[in-house]
Motif scaffolding. Structure first.
Motif, PDB file in Angstrom:
ATOM      1  N   TRP A 144      -6.668  27.525  39.027  1.00  0.00           N
ATOM      2  CA  TRP A 144      -8.057  28.120  38.640  1.00  0.00           C
ATOM      3  C   TRP A 144      -8.978  28.306  39.560  1.00  0.00           C
ATOM      4  O   TRP A 144      -9.783  28.967  39.486  1.00  0.00           O
ATOM      5  N   CYS A 145      -8.633  28.165  40.786  1.00  0.00           N
ATOM      6  CA  CYS A 145      -9.703  28.135  42.000  1.00  0.00           C
ATOM      7  C   CYS A 145      -9.276  29.688  43.150  1.00  0.00           C
ATOM      8  O   CYS A 145      -8.227  29.804  43.446  1.00  0.00           O
ATOM      9  N   GLY A 146     -10.039  30.482  42.834  1.00  0.00           N
ATOM     10  CA  GLY A 146      -9.845  31.771  43.383  1.00  0.00           C
ATOM     11  C   GLY A 146      -9.542  31.733  44.986  1.00  0.00           C
ATOM     12  O   GLY A 146      -8.609  32.049  45.451  1.00  0.00           O
ATOM     13  N   PRO A 147     -10.247  30.656  45.698  1.00  0.00           N
ATOM     14  CA  PRO A 147      -9.787  30.600  47.170  1.00  0.00           C
ATOM     15  C   PRO A 147      -8.455  29.888  47.032  1.00  0.00           C
ATOM     16  O   PRO A 147      -7.843  30.255  48.236  1.00  0.00           O
ATOM     17  N   CYS A 148      -8.045  29.139  46.404  1.00  0.00           N
ATOM     18  CA  CYS A 148      -6.753  28.332  46.528  1.00  0.00           C
ATOM     19  C   CYS A 148      -5.782  29.472  46.284  1.00  0.00           C
ATOM     20  O   CYS A 148      -4.783  29.660  47.100  1.00  0.00           O
ATOM     21  N   ARG A 149      -5.984  30.473  45.250  1.00  0.00           N
ATOM     22  CA  ARG A 149      -4.921  31.389  45.027  1.00  0.00           C
ATOM     23  C   ARG A 149      -4.945  32.322  46.443  1.00  0.00           C
ATOM     24  O   ARG A 149      -3.952  33.005  46.861  1.00  0.00           O
ATOM     25  N   SER A 150      -6.043  32.678  46.910  1.00  0.00           N
ATOM     26  CA  SER A 150      -5.948  33.750  48.139  1.00  0.00           C
ATOM     27  C   SER A 150      -5.375  32.966  49.225  1.00  0.00           C
ATOM     28  O   SER A 150      -4.688  33.705  50.103  1.00  0.00           O
ATOM     29  N   GLU A 151      -5.288  31.558  49.423  1.00  0.00           N
ATOM     30  CA  GLU A 151      -4.939  31.107  50.748  1.00  0.00           C
ATOM     31  C   GLU A 151      -3.451  30.862  50.524  1.00  0.00           C
ATOM     32  O   GLU A 151      -2.840  30.331  51.642  1.00  0.00           O
ATOM     33  N   SER A 152      -2.983  30.851  49.234  1.00  0.00           N
ATOM     34  CA  SER A 152      -1.453  30.358  49.038  1.00  0.00           C
ATOM     35  C   SER A 152      -0.516  31.270  49.908  1.00  0.00           C
ATOM     36  O   SER A 152       0.416  30.554  50.479  1.00  0.00           O
ATOM     37  N   ASP A 153      -0.884  32.515  50.136  1.00  0.00           N
ATOM     38  CA  ASP A 153       0.200  33.233  51.095  1.00  0.00           C
ATOM     39  C   ASP A 153       0.070  32.693  52.612  1.00  0.00           C
ATOM     40  O   ASP A 153       1.334  32.666  53.237  1.00  0.00           O
ATOM     41  N   ASP A 154      -1.055  32.451  53.044  1.00  0.00           N
ATOM     42  CA  ASP A 154      -1.301  31.891  54.406  1.00  0.00           C
ATOM     43  C   ASP A 154      -0.599  30.703  54.572  1.00  0.00           C
ATOM     44  O   ASP A 154       0.206  30.468  55.283  1.00  0.00           O
ATOM     45  N   LEU A 155      -0.522  29.638  53.469  1.00  0.00           N
ATOM     46  CA  LEU A 155       0.114  28.570  53.556  1.00  0.00           C
ATOM     47  C   LEU A 155       1.542  28.617  53.512  1.00  0.00           C
ATOM     48  O   LEU A 155       2.231  27.926  54.397  1.00  0.00           O
ATOM     49  N   GLN A 156       1.904  29.787  52.872  1.00  0.00           N
ATOM     50  CA  GLN A 156       3.384  29.932  52.657  1.00  0.00           C
ATOM     51  C   GLN A 156       4.157  30.431  54.005  1.00  0.00           C
ATOM     52  O   GLN A 156       5.025  30.095  54.456  1.00  0.00           O
ATOM     53  N   ARG A 157       2.913  31.324  54.816  1.00  0.00           N
ATOM     54  CA  ARG A 157       3.530  31.668  56.048  1.00  0.00           C
ATOM     55  C   ARG A 157       3.555  30.418  57.083  1.00  0.00           C
ATOM     56  O   ARG A 157       4.450  30.486  58.034  1.00  0.00           O
ATOM     57  N   VAL A 158       2.911  29.483  56.972  1.00  0.00           N
ATOM     58  CA  VAL A 158       2.673  28.168  57.858  1.00  0.00           C
ATOM     59  C   VAL A 158       4.064  27.489  57.483  1.00  0.00           C
ATOM     60  O   VAL A 158       4.827  27.027  58.369  1.00  0.00           O
ATOM     61  N   GLN A 159       4.500  27.406  56.151  1.00  0.00           N
ATOM     62  CA  GLN A 159       5.552  26.780  55.641  1.00  0.00           C
ATOM     63  C   GLN A 159       6.885  27.429  56.305  1.00  0.00           C
ATOM     64  O   GLN A 159       7.767  26.620  56.784  1.00  0.00           O
ATOM     65  N   ASP A 160       6.749  28.944  56.241  1.00  0.00           N
ATOM     66  CA  ASP A 160       7.753  29.483  56.780  1.00  0.00           C
ATOM     67  C   ASP A 160       8.357  29.059  58.213  1.00  0.00           C
ATOM     68  O   ASP A 160       9.338  28.899  58.818  1.00  0.00           O
ATOM     69  N   LYS A 161       7.182  28.939  59.056  1.00  0.00           N
ATOM     70  CA  LYS A 161       7.314  28.516  60.627  1.00  0.00           C
ATOM     71  C   LYS A 161       7.732  27.055  60.525  1.00  0.00           C
ATOM     72  O   LYS A 161       8.574  26.696  61.611  1.00  0.00           O
ATOM     73  N   LEU A 162       7.150  26.152  59.582  1.00  0.00           N
ATOM     74  CA  LEU A 162       7.414  25.028  59.934  1.00  0.00           C
ATOM     75  C   LEU A 162       9.168  24.404  59.502  1.00  0.00           C
ATOM     76  O   LEU A 162       9.569  23.814  60.114  1.00  0.00           O
TER      77      LEU A 162
END
Length: 201
Positions: A91-109
């Motif tokens: 339900w949180c707009g900023p959360c939806r926006s940053e999900s791609d960024d978090l996934q890119r960090v996950q890919d590196k991890l």
């Protein structure tokens, strides 16, 4: 003493923020959860770093996986790994926006084998909505399903109303950096990368 100071500092910072959601008066919510905080402005910081010799371990976080009800236990499942805790809601707009960024960090991890992102899905009473969001957006890191955000109690007083919040834990699961705002993959990775090869204090 250091843990208490960190909790007061975080709560004080949160009182100045506008969090996601219609019932997100951060100061009021934090008082309701913690009940003992005295809000003093630390200068409105939304990005707080903790030197290695000042870090304190958070409580163990455990619960069920958002997608499949399997159990997740921070200390057991991610022992010796850097963990990026991210509280979020579909339900949180900023959360939806940053999900791609978090996934890119996950890919590196994933490539390093030394850490993970661990989401904490909060304030989503209808479970299918966040499940659909995760699947539709190709998010591969796990999330706890925690609508009332009970896991916030294990995090030293981090206000449950400030969504999104990202807490970067070192290998001993101590907060090394806390973002009380939406993040980008670049700023998050700058914090995470040095922790991957950090030696115990």
């Amino acid at each position: 003493m250091k843990k208490t100071f960190a909790a007061v500092t975080l709560a004080a910072t949160a009182s100045l923020l506008v969090a996601c959601g219609e019932d997100s008066t951060a100061g009021t919510d934090a008082v309701a959860i913690g009940g003992t905080f005295e809000f003093v402005s630390p200068g409105g910081q939304t990005s707080i770093s903790y030197p290695q010799d000042q870090r304190q371990k958070i409580g163990n976080i455990q619960g069920v996986n958002l997608l499949d009800n399997s159990s997740i236990n921070l200390d057991e499942d991610f022992r010796g790994k850097v963990v990026v805790l991210n509280s979020w809601g579909q339900w949180c707009g900023p959360c939806r926006s940053e999900s791609d960024d978090l996934q890119r960090v996950q890919d590196k991890l994933d490539k390093s084998g030394k850490g993970t992102v661990l989401g904490i899905n909060v304030k989503d009473p209808v479970r299918q909505k966040p499940q659909d969001f995760v699947r539709d957006n190709g998010i591969t890191y796990p999330s706890l399903y925690d609508p009332p955000f009970k896991s916030a109690l294990a995090m030293g007083g981090v206000p449950a109303s400030v969504i999104p919040t990202t807490i970067v834990l070192d290998k001993q699961h101590r907060p090394a950096h806390i973002f009380l705002k939406a993040i980008t993959d670049d700023e998050l990775w700058k914090v995470v990368e040095p922790l991957l090869d950090e030696q115990d204090a």
